[in-house]
Write an enzyme that holds these catalytic residues in place. Structure first.
Site, mmCIF file in Angstrom:
data_model
loop_
_atom_site.group_PDB
_atom_site.id
_atom_site.type_symbol
_atom_site.label_atom_id
_atom_site.label_comp_id
_atom_site.label_asym_id
_atom_site.label_seq_id
_atom_site.Cartn_x
_atom_site.Cartn_y
_atom_site.Cartn_z
ATOM 1 C CG HIS A 134 30.826 12.683 -26.893
ATOM 2 N ND1 HIS A 134 30.335 11.499 -26.392
ATOM 3 C CD2 HIS A 134 31.241 12.432 -28.159
ATOM 4 C CE1 HIS A 134 30.451 10.560 -27.329
ATOM 5 N NE2 HIS A 134 30.995 11.100 -28.405
ATOM 6 C CE LYS B 190 33.212 9.096 -30.234
ATOM 7 N NZ LYS B 190 31.874 9.232 -30.862
ATOM 8 C CG LEU C 129 21.018 4.105 -37.354
ATOM 9 C CD1 LEU C 129 20.695 4.975 -38.571
ATOM 10 C CD2 LEU C 129 20.153 2.844 -37.344
ATOM 11 N NE ARG C 130 24.257 11.036 -33.057
ATOM 12 C CZ ARG C 130 24.845 12.239 -33.030
ATOM 13 N NH1 ARG C 130 26.081 12.366 -33.446
ATOM 14 N NH2 ARG C 130 24.194 13.303 -32.595
ATOM 15 N NE ARG D 293 37.062 14.546 -36.368
ATOM 16 C CZ ARG D 293 35.983 14.043 -35.768
ATOM 17 N NH1 ARG D 293 35.663 12.769 -35.953
ATOM 18 N NH2 ARG D 293 35.217 14.800 -35.006
#
EC number: 4.2.1.10
Length: 238
Positions: free
Chosen positions: A133, A160, A36-37, A202
């Site tokens: 990121h 991540k 959920l962003r 991915r």
């Protein structure tokens, strides 16, 4: 090769609409984690997040719930100050139904404050995904390895790293960094080479030691995302 869980990213505006629930249900067999962003919601509050989680909990036995506030600095929409961002992340610990929480890493963070928040989240039985990121480029291999190393020092459940490739060597460097890190560290690793060029990261995430791969429900929420139904089918080939 590691077991890979498929993450479906959603970015609703203010509330969870019935049409979105239907789209999730249609793909339920392909979803291991629902992300959920919340950064797309201007001045989002913990109460707003709790309300959305309540609606999603109806289906929660089918998947884990990950909550992410992606700052503008790391490619998202979030414009909170750093203090407001960290306060929000910390307060998410109080919401029942959240299984995983994303917290961003930058080279200039307050290490002690970050560690306190991560420990706080874990004390409330939330799994922590510490993430970094770079939507502009892919750093050299040694820098990718260094970023993985710095993030794992916080003892999260997941680290991540998502970067933007400009050529096939960039993709290979990300995969090599992820593979090396997954062989030597205890926490789970996620490595994403974004855009169509990096799609292999991915679909073949598990081949290189990765634990999570991110897809979408209809509209991509990041460069290179494909629908989770297609992603699940591809992941199972490896």
């Amino acid at each position: 090769m590691t077991h890979v869980e498929v993450v479906a990213t959603i970015a609703p505006q203010l509330s969870i609409e019935e049409t979105l629930i239907q789209k999730i249900n249609h793909r339920i067999d392909a979803i291991d984690v629902l992300e959920l962003r919340i950064d797309q919601i201007e001045n989002v509050t913990v109460d707003q997040v709790a309300e959305m989680i309540t609606k999603l909990k109806v289906m929660q036995d089918s998947f884990k719930l990950l909550v992410t506030y992606r700052t503008k600095l790391q490619g998202g929409y979030g414009q909170f100050t750093n203090d407001s961002y960290l306060n929000l992340i910390s307060d998410l610990a109080n919401i029942n139904g959240i299984d995983m929480i994303d917290i961003e890493w930058q080279a200039d963070i307050d290490i002690e404050k970050h560690q306190r928040i991560i420990t706080h989240l874990q004390q409330y039985n939330k799994e922590v995904v510490i993430s970094h990121h770079n939507f502009e480029s892919t750093p050299p291999l040694d820098e990718l390895q260094f970023i993985f190393f710095k993030m794992q020092k916080f003892n999260p459940e997941y680290v991540k790293l998502a970067v933007m490739p400009h050529n096939k060597n960039d993709v290979l460097n990300l995969l090599q960094a992820m593979s090396t890190f997954s062989d030597t560290m205890d926490c789970k690793v996620v490595g994403i080479s974004m855009s169509k060029l990096g799609l292999i990261s991915r679909t073949a995430q598990g081949v290189f030691g990765g634990a999570l791969t991110y897809g979408c429900i209809g509209v991509p929420q990041a460069p290179g995302q494909i629908d989770v139904t297609d992603l699940k089918a591809q992941v199972t080939l490896y």
